[in-house]
Design an enzyme around this catalytic site. Structure first.
Site, short mmCIF file in Angstrom:
data_model
loop_
_atom_site.label_atom_id
_atom_site.label_comp_id
_atom_site.label_asym_id
_atom_site.label_seq_id
_atom_site.Cartn_x
_atom_site.Cartn_y
_atom_site.Cartn_z
N SER A 138 -8.79 7.85 -2.19
CA SER A 138 -8.45 6.43 -2.23
C SER A 138 -6.99 6.19 -1.81
O SER A 138 -6.13 7.00 -2.11
CB SER A 138 -8.65 5.91 -3.65
OG SER A 138 -8.05 4.66 -3.79
N CYS A 139 -6.75 5.09 -1.11
CA CYS A 139 -5.37 4.73 -0.73
C CYS A 139 -4.80 3.68 -1.68
O CYS A 139 -3.66 3.26 -1.53
CB CYS A 139 -5.33 4.21 0.69
SG CYS A 139 -5.55 5.49 1.92
N ILE A 140 -5.60 3.19 -2.59
CA ILE A 140 -5.12 2.11 -3.47
C ILE A 140 -5.19 2.55 -4.93
O ILE A 140 -6.22 2.99 -5.39
CB ILE A 140 -5.93 0.81 -3.29
CG1 ILE A 140 -5.91 0.41 -1.81
CG2 ILE A 140 -5.33 -0.31 -4.12
CD1 ILE A 140 -6.98 -0.58 -1.46
N VAL A 181 0.85 -1.20 0.00
CA VAL A 181 0.00 0.00 0.00
C VAL A 181 0.88 1.25 0.00
O VAL A 181 0.62 2.21 -0.73
CB VAL A 181 -0.96 0.01 1.22
CG1 VAL A 181 -1.64 1.36 1.37
CG2 VAL A 181 -2.02 -1.08 1.07
#
Lengths: 178, 103
Positions: free
Chosen positions: B101-103, A44
């Site tokens: 969003s983190c992705i 991530v």
């Protein structure tokens, strides 16, 4: 009057210069663990860096190599025994029953799917597509008898610790260790 | 709230330069905004921008992965079209909010 006019302009210019100097330009993420949650943290962060326009390099070592090993990458587990964060109320004798860890890992992966989190191999493909580079540690690969062909295609090279530090060269680089 | 005057019209933007009302967006505005970040918009760029706007209207949380599965571009092409932070830059040019969003 002229003084008053000039001061704010000079100040603004200074701020811009400082901001640029302290900018994060590159991250080197070292992943030494093979547990699901540790590997995802590394992935991530690497992908997140690329999304922000920050260069990202990844170096996998020791059990972290599981994340880039063809046979293991999509079958990583979380620990149910010896993990104080995993349901502390659960007696170790239960958590250690055969199949329990697989069940817990399955549940965790299901939750990740809901969040649109890709599986490990897809995540690594995304990082590679975004210009991130993935490397394996030579010492650990030798120790586990792993060769280039055992690793995912996205793995660029098996490198030494010295080569790894070379990846972190340049102003504005940070090393993150997991 | 700030106002940005581009392509002969004024639009409302937030402190980071994202449009606060996606209905004020026009293709000409996108072209001018893109020129400021040295991107010349092609038909492919506009396909991405229109897709983003459509998904935003549907209330979909956008991510790089979803764009990769959109059938318009793969992730590599997406990075090449909008270098230096593709989802953020394309969202700004599409006149939609900054992606969370983190992705």
């Amino acid at each position: 009057m002229t003084d008053v006019m000039e001061k704010p302009v000079a100040k603004q210019a200074d701020v811009t210069v400082d901001k640029d100097k302290g900018k994060l330009k590159k991250v080197l993420i070292i992943c030494s663990k093979g547990k699901l949650e540790d590997v995802y943290a590394a992935l991530v962060m690497a992908n997140g860096a690329l999304m922000e326009g920050i260069e990202a390099k990844m170096f996998f070592t020791f059990f972290g190599l599981d994340a880039i090993t063809k046979k293991k990458a999509d079958h990583l587990h979380t620990a149910t025994v010896g993990n104080p964060n995993f349901v502390p109320e659960m007696p170790t004798i239960l958590a250690g029953l055969p199949g329990f860890e697989a069940f817990a890992s399955y549940m965790m992966k299901k939750e990740m799917d809901k969040l649109d989190m890709p599986h490990v191999t897809e995540f690594i493909q995304m990082i590679d597509a975004g210009g991130g580079e993935i490397y394996a540690c030579k010492l650990a690969a030798d120790m586990f008898h792993l060769k280039k062909e055992d690793f995912l295609d996205e793995v660029k090279e098996i490198i030494t610790v010295g080569d790894m530090y070379a990846l972190a060269e340049g102003e504005g680089t940070q090393i993150i260790f997991i | 709230m700030e106002t940005l005057t581009l392509a002969g019209t004024s639009v409302d933007v937030n402190a980071e330069g994202y449009l606060t009302n996606m209905d004020q967006w026009t293709p000409e505005l996108a072209r001018e905004m893109a020129a400021q970040v040295n991107i010349e918009l092609t038909d492919k760029h506009f396909e991405v921008l229109n897709w983003l706007r459509a998904k935003q209207k549907e209330g979909v949380q956008l991510s790089i992965r979803k764009l990769g599965n959109s059938g318009i571009v793969d992730i590599k092409q997406f990075y090449a079209l909008f270098p230096g932070g593709p989802l953020k830059i394309s969202s700004k040019l599409a006149g939609i909010p900054k992606p969370a969003s983190c992705i």
